[in-house]
Design an enzyme around this catalytic site. Structure first.
Site, PDB file in Angstrom:
ATOM      1  N   LYS A 154       1.495  -0.716   0.144  1.00 20.17           N
ATOM      2  CA  LYS A 154      -0.093  -0.311  -0.114  1.00 20.17           C
ATOM      3  C   LYS A 154       1.092   0.991  -0.080  1.00 20.17           C
ATOM      4  O   LYS A 154       0.790   2.301  -1.078  1.00 20.17           O
ATOM      5  CB  LYS A 154      -0.996   0.158   1.193  1.00 20.17           C
ATOM      6  CG  LYS A 154      -2.152  -0.912   0.653  1.00 20.17           C
ATOM      7  CD  LYS A 154      -2.693  -1.341   2.415  1.00 20.17           C
ATOM      8  CE  LYS A 154      -3.827  -2.576   1.642  1.00 20.17           C
ATOM      9  NZ  LYS A 154      -4.710  -3.120   3.057  1.00 20.17           N
ATOM     10  N   GLN A 158      -5.669  -2.450   8.895  1.00 16.51           N
ATOM     11  CA  GLN A 158      -4.962  -3.448   8.569  1.00 16.51           C
ATOM     12  C   GLN A 158      -5.104  -4.876   9.418  1.00 16.51           C
ATOM     13  O   GLN A 158      -5.364  -4.291  10.656  1.00 16.51           O
ATOM     14  CB  GLN A 158      -3.366  -3.421   8.479  1.00 16.51           C
ATOM     15  CG  GLN A 158      -2.516  -4.829   7.890  1.00 16.51           C
ATOM     16  CD  GLN A 158      -3.257  -4.910   6.009  1.00 16.51           C
ATOM     17  OE1 GLN A 158      -3.244  -3.569   5.366  1.00 16.51           O
ATOM     18  NE2 GLN A 158      -3.526  -5.907   5.700  1.00 16.51           N
ATOM     19  N   ASP A 197     -11.870   1.348   2.766  1.00 13.82           N
ATOM     20  CA  ASP A 197     -11.673   0.018   2.406  1.00 13.82           C
ATOM     21  C   ASP A 197     -13.486  -0.680   2.868  1.00 13.82           C
ATOM     22  O   ASP A 197     -13.777  -1.334   2.039  1.00 13.82           O
ATOM     23  CB  ASP A 197     -11.270  -0.777   3.848  1.00 13.82           C
ATOM     24  CG  ASP A 197      -9.841  -1.074   3.524  1.00 13.82           C
ATOM     25  OD1 ASP A 197      -9.277  -1.360   2.798  1.00 13.82           O
ATOM     26  OD2 ASP A 197      -9.825  -1.518   4.600  1.00 13.82           O
TER      27      ASP A 197
END
Ligand code: NAP
Length: 283
Positions: free
Chosen positions: A52, A96, A119
């Site tokens: 990322k 995460q 997300d």
């Protein structure tokens, strides 16, 4: 032989567009920024986070990594999320997964401000997706839809089968296919006659986490196959949930692993991040 749907090519196009949008914001003095919270030292998570960071760099997006040790408390993470939520220089926030046992994933995700939830995992964004309102779409299923569209196939009226019903892939993929007017069937570990159901699919999206599970006899000739799986085969080689070499012979189009959905997922995160920055800048 199937058409190969290249995640590499499609992701490069998406990232190029993101880069242009980033530059436009920068000209207005806004520096798009993605904050990533990483708790603990899971090696796979560390690899994903590095990916990322690399994508952000490529697109001109600032990435801010916030690390917590494996014994961090839930409150520490919640406090950080509150701080990042109020920080005008941060436009996207991502936690995460997986999180260590002492931290409840649902509580933490729900604490991400929906307008920075790149997300697309917060209940607000999931709910909006469900009722078709503008929102951040979860990156993997959104990437799957882009890959399907890239084949030129009209999804409307097609028989789409989603193998897997996880909250991050299977369920949202089914909703997004439904929004494209496909007729959608979701299969899971309790599904009876799985092979027969799959073999009738015009579109097969597979996300179960079982190496080479989908064999040639489960795929209708000419079908478009999207393989989300990321597994290691018996030789330790990265492979998908689909037996690529066999299915490639009869499918109409197929995504490879590696070089498929994984790359598009990463590109969609960049797209969501620039979207977040543009929306916040317009407020
Ligand atoms: P998950 O949470 O483990 O869910 C797996 C799903 O598959 C469950 O719904 C399960 O059914 C179903 N399933 C398992 N075995 C089955 C079988 N034999 N027959 C039918 N259904 C079966 O997995 P996930 O997070 O969705 O991930 C799936 C795969 O995609 C993994 O390989 C993961 O690494 C990969 N992935 C890739 C990306 C990417 O960017 N490329 C992103 C996310 C995930 P039940 O619900 O009945 O248990």
């Amino acid at each position: 032989m199937a058409q190969i749907i290249s995640g590499k090519e499609l992701a490069a196009k998406v990232k190029e567009q993101v880069k242009t949008r980033v530059q436009a914001l920068q000209q207005r003095g806004i520096n798009p920024c993605l904050a990533v919270i990483l708790v603990g030292d899971d090696p796979a998570s560390a690899v994903y986070v590095r990916g990322k960071e690399k994508d952000c760099e490529e697109c001109g997006i600032e990435s801010r990594l916030i690390r917590f040790s494996a014994d961090a408390t839930q409150q520490q993470v919640l406090d950080k999320l509150e701080e990042l939520g109020k920080d005008d220089t941060v436009h996207g926030i991502l936690v995460q997964l997986p999180l260590p046992k002492q931290i409840d994933e649902h509580t933490v995700i729900a604490a991400i401000p929906p307008e920075k939830d790149v997300d697309g995992f917060t209940p607000v964004n999931v709910g909006k997706m469900m009722i078709g309102q503008p929102c951040f779409l979860p990156c993997t299923p959104a990437g799957c839809i882009e890959m399907l569209k890239s084949t030129g196939m009209q999804l409307s009226g097609k028989n789409a089968v989603v193998l897997g019903r996880s909250n991050i892939v299977g369920k949202p993929a089914a909703i997004l296919l439904l929004q494209q007017n496909a007729t959608v069937t979701i299969c899971h570990s309790r599904t009876e006659n799985l092979k027969e159901i799959c073999a009738k699919a015009d579109v097969l999206v597979v996300a179960i986490g079982k190496a080479k599970f989908v064999t040639q006899d489960m795929v209708k000739p000419g079908a478009v196959v999207i393989d989300v799986g990321m597994n290691r085969d018996s030789d330790g080689k990265l492979c998908g949930d689909v037996d690529f070499d066999a299915v490639y012979q009869t499918a109409g189009a197929i995504t490879p692993v590696p070089g498929g959905v994984g790359l598009m997922t990463r590109a969609m995160l960049m797209q969501n991040t620039i979207q977040a920055a543009e929306t916040l800048a317009a407020e």
